[in-house]
Design an enzyme around this catalytic site. Sequence first.
Site, PDB file in Angstrom:
ATOM      1  N   SER A 239       1.408  -0.950  -0.203  1.00  0.00           N
ATOM      2  CA  SER A 239      -0.272  -0.139  -0.002  1.00  0.00           C
ATOM      3  C   SER A 239       1.150   1.205  -0.019  1.00  0.00           C
ATOM      4  CB  SER A 239      -0.781   0.143   1.524  1.00  0.00           C
ATOM      5  OG  SER A 239      -2.091   0.768   0.808  1.00  0.00           O
ATOM      6  N   ASP A 452      -9.378  -6.992  -4.411  1.00  0.00           N
ATOM      7  CA  ASP A 452      -8.616  -5.943  -4.515  1.00  0.00           C
ATOM      8  C   ASP A 452      -9.841  -4.506  -4.031  1.00  0.00           C
ATOM      9  OD1 ASP A 452      -6.751  -4.195  -3.807  1.00  0.00           O
ATOM     10  OD2 ASP A 452      -5.126  -5.805  -3.539  1.00  0.00           O
ATOM     11  N   HIS A 499      -6.936  -6.566   0.160  1.00  0.00           N
ATOM     12  CA  HIS A 499      -6.132  -4.987   0.224  1.00  0.00           C
ATOM     13  C   HIS A 499      -4.947  -5.602   0.526  1.00  0.00           C
ATOM     14  CE1 HIS A 499      -4.086  -1.039  -0.543  1.00  0.00           C
ATOM     15  NE2 HIS A 499      -4.269  -1.104   0.251  1.00  0.00           N
TER      16      HIS A 499
END
Length: 529
Positions: A239, A452, A499
């Site tokens: 991320s 995701d 994610h």
Amino acid sequence: MSTASNAPSSDTEVNERTQQSSLASRRAKASPEETKQSRLAAAFPLGYKEGFSQWWAALPAAQAENRVLSFVPYLQKPPTQTKTSSAPPSTSPSEAELNAQANKNLSDEPVTTASHSDPYGPRRWQSQMVKLSGKNRALNEFSVERLQEPTENNLVILHGYGAGLGFFYKNFEGLSRPKGWQLYALDLLGMGRSSRPPFRIRAKERSEQIKEAESWFVDALEEWRIQRKLDKFTLLGHSLGGYMAVCYALKYPGHLNKLILASPVGVPEDPYAVKAEMPEPGDSTMANEFTQDQEADIAKTSPGSSNPNLRNAKPEPPRKPLPKWLTYLWDANISPFSFVRWAGPLGPRLVSGWTTRRFSHLPPNEASALHDYSYSLFRLRGSGEYALAYVLAPGAFARSPLIRRIGGVGRQVIGLNSSPGANAPSNDADRTAHPQARENGFPVVLMYGEHDWMDVKGGHAAKERILAEKEKALAEKGTENKERDGGDAKVKIVSKAGHHLYLDNAEEFNEVMRKEMRDVEKRQEHFRD
């Protein structure tokens, strides 16, 4: 002191709850009528009494991290240095005094332990606060070293926004199995249990403010690399950590064997990041991070998921403008963690609104430990979190999208940024001035979860940019130099994951990572021959 769960009444109930967190369990037991009557309780499942108890106990972040790491296989007594070099704003004098003493000696001897009955060992596990230059600058480090064999490669792991190295507890054991590898996981400066110096931006121009915010993190990483005497390493970032990993590769070239980006933020070009009108919260892709139930998300299978690229199967991320009040708070640099700190006794309950969904697929004891760990980090003094508004626009789109820059990864001039604080070469004139010192490319892997909320199309676009830049570089090289070019790019999808793919499907994620690590070894052998 920590989140409590209802005591099971039988062994059958225990078995039924093994794959569901205590908070998610409570939500599942509520009748539709009860849920409808109490939407607030459904959104924030932790009870008032439990929340007050956790706030009052003020579990130290070091203790919370230690509890999470206790779930690492073969590691009964995880090493955890206790010098969390930051404290919540509302510390008592005794706590503040202890923190002041810790800040004076941030780089004490590391806390070390060895695995017990380790079939993949022997391995040494170590926790240390690595002091950097300047006032109150230090990185919390967790490392795994394989004993009785030389270290030939290093893997460095960076977490995402507001998180900490403990989130990778399901990966440390699996990724430290390959022989000849040493693993390092770091808390980014101003996040996790690293020191939290005041975050200030001095630049006035928008583009310079972005660079300064990025450099705040990557300069600390480079200084840490120099202290650890790592010439080359493989860098994995998740991320925001993936975003910063790209920034590091561009500013400090010549040190990466491979770059692995796990659901990186800030890749795609997006007009919403620069226009006044921004998407509505219910349809912002970033909102999915706080609203999706992970247990339900990873259990489903998307149509066409057999396609490894999911190029056509993945639905378009919903898009609408965010409300003006949210963009105002974002641009005013009011961190979401500020609300947790301001909420006082209600803070743990606010955090439970995220943790109950994010960790709903995990066993209750692990979900509870991660909730405690998350709250213990969120309540610490704000620092690196304030960089977000300079790097990202509301909705998780970058103000300076990586798609514009990622083609230059592995193609930079080496040596122009020999020390933290220098600026990366930004034009072709700088690069052509030192053609002999330019990088020969290295592999870039973009990984996404099957479900995701980060758009995988950004990964495919980045792959195409990197490969196009490789073709351009090869056209300018002779035959011998072409054979030594290591540039490459690919997109990998981890099934039944969102994610946080490293946590949602750790087994598959670890296997993909080990393959990439073996690929590093094969490439090294190839270029040695």
